[in-house]
Write an enzyme that holds these catalytic residues in place. Structure first.
Site, PDB file in Angstrom:
ATOM      1  N   LYS A 196      10.766   3.638   2.223  1.00 24.43           N
ATOM      2  CA  LYS A 196      10.645   5.081   1.977  1.00 24.43           C
ATOM      3  C   LYS A 196      11.208   5.501   0.614  1.00 24.43           C
ATOM      4  O   LYS A 196      12.172   4.923   0.129  1.00 24.43           O
ATOM      5  CB  LYS A 196      11.393   5.856   3.081  1.00 24.43           C
ATOM      6  CG  LYS A 196      10.916   5.553   4.489  1.00 24.43           C
ATOM      7  CD  LYS A 196       9.586   6.197   4.808  1.00 24.43           C
ATOM      8  CE  LYS A 196       9.718   7.628   5.196  1.00 24.43           C
ATOM      9  NZ  LYS A 196       9.795   7.957   6.597  1.00 24.43           N
TER      10      LYS A 196
ATOM     11  N   TYR B 147      -6.629   1.785   6.789  1.00 25.59           N
ATOM     12  CA  TYR B 147      -5.692   0.730   6.399  1.00 25.59           C
ATOM     13  C   TYR B 147      -5.536  -0.421   7.386  1.00 25.59           C
ATOM     14  O   TYR B 147      -4.744  -1.312   7.145  1.00 25.59           O
ATOM     15  CB  TYR B 147      -4.325   1.299   6.034  1.00 25.59           C
ATOM     16  CG  TYR B 147      -3.729   2.255   7.066  1.00 25.59           C
ATOM     17  CD1 TYR B 147      -3.453   1.840   8.360  1.00 25.59           C
ATOM     18  CD2 TYR B 147      -3.452   3.568   6.712  1.00 25.59           C
ATOM     19  CE1 TYR B 147      -2.919   2.712   9.287  1.00 25.59           C
ATOM     20  CE2 TYR B 147      -2.908   4.454   7.631  1.00 25.59           C
ATOM     21  CZ  TYR B 147      -2.651   4.018   8.918  1.00 25.59           C
ATOM     22  OH  TYR B 147      -2.123   4.879   9.839  1.00 25.59           O
TER      23      TYR B 147
ATOM     24  N   CYS C 277      18.206  46.402 -21.969  1.00 25.58           N
ATOM     25  CA  CYS C 277      18.720  45.486 -20.943  1.00 25.58           C
ATOM     26  C   CYS C 277      19.194  44.201 -21.611  1.00 25.58           C
ATOM     27  O   CYS C 277      18.452  43.531 -22.307  1.00 25.58           O
ATOM     28  CB  CYS C 277      17.622  45.176 -19.929  1.00 25.58           C
ATOM     29  SG  CYS C 277      18.139  43.967 -18.698  1.00 25.58           S
TER      30      CYS C 277
ATOM     31  N   ASP D   5       0.938  10.260   3.597  1.00 18.65           N
ATOM     32  CA  ASP D   5       1.613  11.257   4.413  1.00 18.65           C
ATOM     33  C   ASP D   5       0.580  12.201   5.023  1.00 18.65           C
ATOM     34  O   ASP D   5       0.327  13.283   4.521  1.00 18.65           O
ATOM     35  CB  ASP D   5       2.591  12.026   3.518  1.00 18.65           C
ATOM     36  CG  ASP D   5       3.759  12.568   4.312  1.00 18.65           C
ATOM     37  OD1 ASP D   5       3.805  12.320   5.532  1.00 18.65           O
ATOM     38  OD2 ASP D   5       4.605  13.244   3.718  1.00 18.65           O
TER      39      ASP D   5
ATOM     40  N   LYS E 226       2.385   4.577   1.457  1.00 17.87           N
ATOM     41  CA  LYS E 226       2.488   5.115   2.811  1.00 17.87           C
ATOM     42  C   LYS E 226       2.007   6.563   2.753  1.00 17.87           C
ATOM     43  O   LYS E 226       2.688   7.449   2.243  1.00 17.87           O
ATOM     44  CB  LYS E 226       3.915   5.060   3.335  1.00 17.87           C
ATOM     45  CG  LYS E 226       4.004   5.525   4.781  1.00 17.87           C
ATOM     46  CD  LYS E 226       5.335   5.176   5.399  1.00 17.87           C
ATOM     47  CE  LYS E 226       5.341   5.405   6.898  1.00 17.87           C
ATOM     48  NZ  LYS E 226       5.065   6.780   7.301  1.00 17.87           N
TER      49      LYS E 226
ATOM     50  N   CYS F 256      18.164  47.588 -12.002  1.00 16.52           N
ATOM     51  CA  CYS F 256      18.281  46.251 -12.592  1.00 16.52           C
ATOM     52  C   CYS F 256      19.712  45.750 -12.409  1.00 16.52           C
ATOM     53  O   CYS F 256      20.668  46.472 -12.720  1.00 16.52           O
ATOM     54  CB  CYS F 256      17.920  46.325 -14.072  1.00 16.52           C
ATOM     55  SG  CYS F 256      18.361  44.828 -14.971  1.00 16.52           S
TER      56      CYS F 256
ATOM     57  N   CYS G 180      21.311  45.812 -16.178  1.00 16.64           N
ATOM     58  CA  CYS G 180      21.535  47.006 -17.006  1.00 16.64           C
ATOM     59  C   CYS G 180      21.446  48.311 -16.219  1.00 16.64           C
ATOM     60  O   CYS G 180      21.602  49.379 -16.798  1.00 16.64           O
ATOM     61  CB  CYS G 180      20.545  47.027 -18.162  1.00 16.64           C
ATOM     62  SG  CYS G 180      18.871  47.457 -17.630  1.00 16.64           S
TER      63      CYS G 180
ATOM     64  N   CYS H 187      12.334  45.252 -14.638  1.00 17.97           N
ATOM     65  CA  CYS H 187      13.359  46.179 -15.120  1.00 17.97           C
ATOM     66  C   CYS H 187      12.713  46.994 -16.229  1.00 17.97           C
ATOM     67  O   CYS H 187      12.038  46.448 -17.092  1.00 17.97           O
ATOM     68  CB  CYS H 187      14.539  45.372 -15.652  1.00 17.97           C
ATOM     69  SG  CYS H 187      15.556  46.292 -16.816  1.00 17.97           S
TER      70      CYS H 187
ATOM     71  N   GLU I 172       0.852  -1.204   0.000  1.00 17.99           N
ATOM     72  CA  GLU I 172       0.000   0.000   0.000  1.00 17.99           C
ATOM     73  C   GLU I 172       0.880   1.244   0.000  1.00 17.99           C
ATOM     74  O   GLU I 172       1.983   1.201   0.512  1.00 17.99           O
ATOM     75  CB  GLU I 172      -0.839   0.054   1.295  1.00 17.99           C
ATOM     76  CG  GLU I 172      -1.574  -1.210   1.599  1.00 17.99           C
ATOM     77  CD  GLU I 172      -1.918  -1.360   3.083  1.00 17.99           C
ATOM     78  OE1 GLU I 172      -1.790  -0.381   3.846  1.00 17.99           O
ATOM     79  OE2 GLU I 172      -2.302  -2.474   3.452  1.00 17.99           O
TER      80      GLU I 172
HETATM   81  S1  IVH Z   1       0.021   0.508   9.080  1.00 19.87           S
HETATM   82  C1  IVH Z   1       1.110  -1.578  12.751  1.00 19.87           C
HETATM   83  N1  IVH Z   1      -0.365   1.439   6.674  1.00 19.87           N
HETATM   84  O1  IVH Z   1       2.743   5.406   9.051  1.00 19.87           O
HETATM   85  C2  IVH Z   1       0.908  -0.890  11.495  1.00 19.87           C
HETATM   86  N2  IVH Z   1       0.515   2.887   8.331  1.00 19.87           N
HETATM   87  O2  IVH Z   1       5.204   4.927  10.674  1.00 19.87           O
HETATM   88  C3  IVH Z   1       0.756   0.541  11.686  1.00 19.87           C
HETATM   89  N3  IVH Z   1       0.918   5.165   7.561  1.00 19.87           N
HETATM   90  O3  IVH Z   1       1.437   5.927  12.239  1.00 19.87           O
HETATM   91  C4  IVH Z   1       0.404   1.344  10.565  1.00 19.87           C
HETATM   92  N4  IVH Z   1       0.222   4.861   5.501  1.00 19.87           N
HETATM   93  O4  IVH Z   1       0.296   7.081  10.283  1.00 19.87           O
HETATM   94  C5  IVH Z   1       0.059   1.702   7.915  1.00 19.87           C
HETATM   95  N5  IVH Z   1      -0.781   2.161   4.505  1.00 19.87           N
HETATM   96  C6  IVH Z   1      -0.362   2.419   5.750  1.00 19.87           C
HETATM   97  C7  IVH Z   1       0.093   3.682   6.155  1.00 19.87           C
HETATM   98  C8  IVH Z   1       0.544   3.879   7.446  1.00 19.87           C
HETATM   99  C9  IVH Z   1       0.696   5.729   6.372  1.00 19.87           C
HETATM  100  C10 IVH Z   1       1.477   5.880   8.723  1.00 19.87           C
HETATM  101  C11 IVH Z   1       0.666   5.772   9.984  1.00 19.87           C
HETATM  102  C12 IVH Z   1       1.579   5.271  11.032  1.00 19.87           C
HETATM  103  C13 IVH Z   1       2.924   5.538  10.446  1.00 19.87           C
HETATM  104  C14 IVH Z   1       3.910   4.523  10.927  1.00 19.87           C
END
Ligand code: IVH
Length: 676
Positions: free
Chosen positions: A320, A231, A438, A123, A121, A414, A417, A432, A119
């Site tokens: 990451k 999630y 220029c 933000d 991650k 400027c 020039c 300018c 999945e």
């Molecule tokens: S699972 C035990 N799935 O990442 C599993 N976390 O560093 C816990 N996060 O606090 C989280 N996308 O805020 C999971 N697809 C995803 C996620 C996710 C973002 C964040 C979440 C968590 C942090 C952990």
């Protein structure tokens, strides 16, 4: 082995810094350093503590990741702690993770096909939602993982959070967890509005989401464009779940919870890596910020077997992406002069690797932006490079500002020039006033003149143009046609052959089209499409030069502002001189019959204004229709207007037409009148 005093000191200093940044992040919603930098501090501390376990104390930030819950919101105890994830920053670290999983599960073959749920991650901010008998009873932040904050009033304002679950079969008590985030488009729009109102903007969408969730007044949260993907499942009571994480996700979806559409089941490390590549390539198109991908062992039985280490599960890891924000220092702030004279402040930076490339310049957009961010020479700043977007300075790390720095001011003259710099009230850009005097503007104008969509001179690069301008060999575009082969071939890195080719290319560019020529002139607001429309509408340069404002606005896509720019351009004698010299140098094109002379039609002699959104055609289509049938279209309503064609959301033009008793038509009336 005993830790030396130096290590002890280092550990203390790292803890102090991490505590400070935790506080800024969680309690103030005002981060000062990029995530990558924070992660490095934590990593460094973790490594030192691993090497010197005797230094680990209960109050070390590694022992409790997260922050003090803020005092203003009620606290919530998570009966099942909300965990965090370990990170993998490279393919090797991911392979190590998989090897640990395979070993712990006692696979003898290394488990090449182990199923993972992959999945993005997200933000944003981690949130827990608690449903009792399918009804949302509580929303909470993660806080320190054990104690969070009650944000029920705020999560209820998020459209994608169901207040009641759909269908049936859900456990009596169901806690789900997920990420609340602000989609990028909403973030941009929110910041734009805040900037216009002179209010505080958010540094990034994640901060915006976290900040919005912790509002005390839910009406404020309701105005923020938040979204949520769920999630995982936390606590459940009186009910069961399927055997695989991927199936749990499907079930949550069926109950009306929103889950990330990019989740996939993949096989083994190779599958994980392919997923990482794929999402990485599409990252900028996703519409929301992600900072990596998460892999979770898909089988819940295996998850149970793997268990946890302190704060993170052994069955999941976050892989990451390279950081898009990094820290560096400002070595200088300079002003670049563009083709229209606009001064753009640029920060010259100590080179830093960010978003996958080394960056040493970042734009500061315009003078207001520079002052708002108050970037100074010597400052430590966060630079951001996301996707193909030009790198920008996000903010200054004020706590690292050296003493005796000076505010940067807009130069009065400027930098190229020495002409006066002018700033028209209400405009963000300073310019300018040197015009083609220029050298910067001249060089930019020439680059534009020879560019692909203009006269398209192959082999005349930016560097060469700058050189020729600096040497006063090119003072206006017509000088191009006087460049000789000898003077070109005597240049560095320019042999006889390339000089020949260039002279030939310049020669060939004499034969062009009216549209290209118009575009090449660099009239402000006249882009490629407008130039093409002007050329086909009027057919000849003379006709465009002679056209009144009113006539110009008859051209599709030409409004009053563009028309004024065109008029102003041709009213300047020096522009007419340049055109004259170009024609004398042999630049030519085939003139064509103007298209503007409308056939006699049912609308001949009638003047129209169009406003609002029409049900089936764009305003430009309506304009073209009216013109085909002999009518005229102007931009503003006056006593000379015969008809106002009004669509949905018509505003002041409609009011004016009504007050002047101008007849108002809708789209159907227009079609009827035009006899189509
Ligand atoms: S699972 C035990 N799935 O990442 C599993 N976390 O560093 C816990 N996060 O606090 C989280 N996308 O805020 C999971 N697809 C995803 C996620 C996710 C973002 C964040 C979440 C968590 C942090 C952990």
């Amino acid at each position: 082995m005993n830790a030396s005093a130096a290590i002890r000191k280092k550990v203390e200093s790292l803890r102090e810094q991490i505590r400070y940044h935790n506080y800024r992040y969680h309690s103030l919603d005002d981060i000062e350093i990029p995530d990558a930098e924070y992660d490095r501090l934590v990593r460094e501390l973790q490594e030192l503590e691993e090497e010197h376990p005797e230094l680990v104390t209960d109050d070390s930030p590694t022992q409790r990741v997260g922050a003090e819950p803020s005092s203003a919101l009620a606290t919530v105890q998570h009966r099942l702690p909300m965990l965090s994830l370990d990170n993998a920053f490279s393919e090797d670290e991911l392979r190590d993770f998989h090897a640990r999983v395979a070993e712990k599960l006692e696979f003898e073959d290394g488990a090449p096909d182990l199923r993972y749920s992959a999945e993005p991650k997200l933000d944003g901010a981690a949130v827990s939602l608690l449903y009792e008998d399918g009804v949302l009873v509580r929303g909470a932040t993660r806080g320190d993982g054990t104690t969070g904050e009650d944000i029920t009033h705020n999560v209820r304002t998020i459209q994608s959070v169901p207040l009641r679950l759909l269908g049936e079969g859900f456990p009596r008590t169901l806690e789900v967890r997920g990420e609340v985030f602000m989609p990028r488009a909403g973030f941009e729009a929110y910041n734009k509005k805040a900037r216009q109102a002179g209010e505080k903007t958010f540094v990034n969408p994640r901060n915006a989401a976290a900040g919005s969730l912790r509002q005390l007044d839910p009406r404020l949260t309701a105005e923020r464009p938040l979204d949520m993907y769920v999630y995982s499942v936390g606590l459940i009571d009186e009910g069961g779940l399927p055997d695989y994480h991927s199936e749990v996700i499907k079930l949550l979806q069926a109950w009306g919870l929103k889950t990330c559409p990019e989740s996939r089941v993949v096989n083994g490390v190779e599958g994980c890596l392919r997923y990482y590549e794929d999402i990485g390539a599409r990252r900028d198109a996703l519409g929301y910020d992600i900072d990596g991908v998460v892999y979770k062992v898909d089988s819940l039985a295996m998850q149970r077997e793997l268990g946890f280490i302190s704060r993170a599960p052994r069955w999941a890891i976050a892989h990451k992406f390279p950081a898009q924000e990094e820290l560096t220092t400002v070595e200088a702030v300079e002003f670049q002069v563009g083709r229209t004279g606009a001064l753009t402040p640029v920060a010259r930076l100590a080179p830093v690797f960010v978003g996958g490339v080394t960056v040493s310049n970042a734009t500061l957009h315009n003078i207001d932006e520079l002052h708002r961010k108050d970037v100074r020479v010597g400052d430590t700043v966060i630079v951001r490079r996301a996707g193909d977007v030009i790198p920008e300075v996000v903010k200054v790390v004020m706590s690292r500002r050296p003493s005796k720095t000076r505010r940067v001011h807009l130069p009065k003259l400027c930098p190229v020039c020495r002409s006066h710099v002018e700033r028209i009230d209400g405009e963000a850009v300073a310019r300018c006033t040197g015009g083609l005097y220029c050298k910067a503007q001249r060089a930019e104008a020439l680059k534009h003149f020879v560019s692909r969509k203009a006269l398209d001179v192959d082999g005349l690069g930016a560097k060469l143009i700058e050189q020729l301008v600096a040497e006063e060999r090119l003072s206006d575009p017509s000088d191009l046609f006087r460049l000789g082969r000898e003077e070109l071939s005597s240049r560095e890195r320019m042999g006889d052959k390339s000089a020949d080719n260039l002279v030939r290319a310049i020669d060939a560019s004499r034969s062009t089209t009216l549209a290209r020529f118009l575009y090449a002139l660099g009239i402000r607001e006249v882009g490629e499409a407008t130039a093409t429309n002007l050329a086909s509408y009027f057919g000849s340069l003379q006709a465009i030069q002679d056209a009144s404002l009113d006539e110009l606005t008859q051209v599709p896509d030409v409004g009053p502002i563009v028309a004024q720019r065109v008029r102003s351009f041709f009213e300047e004698q020096h522009n007419l001189d340049v055109i004259e010299r170009l024609l004398e140098s042999g630049v030519y094109w085939a003139e064509s019959k103007p298209q503007q002379v409308a056939e006699e039609g049912p609308l001949t002699g009638k003047t129209f204004v169009i406003t609002g959104t029409l049900p089936s055609m764009t305003r430009d289509e309506a304009k073209a229709l009216i013109q085909r049938q002999g009518g005229k279209v102007t931009g503003s309503v006056s006593s000379k207007t015969d008809f106002l064609v009004a669509g949905a959301n018509a505003g002041s033009k409609l009011a004016k037409a009504q007050s002047l008793k101008v007849k108002v038509l809708d789209e159907a009336d227009l079609l009827e009148l035009a006899a189509v």
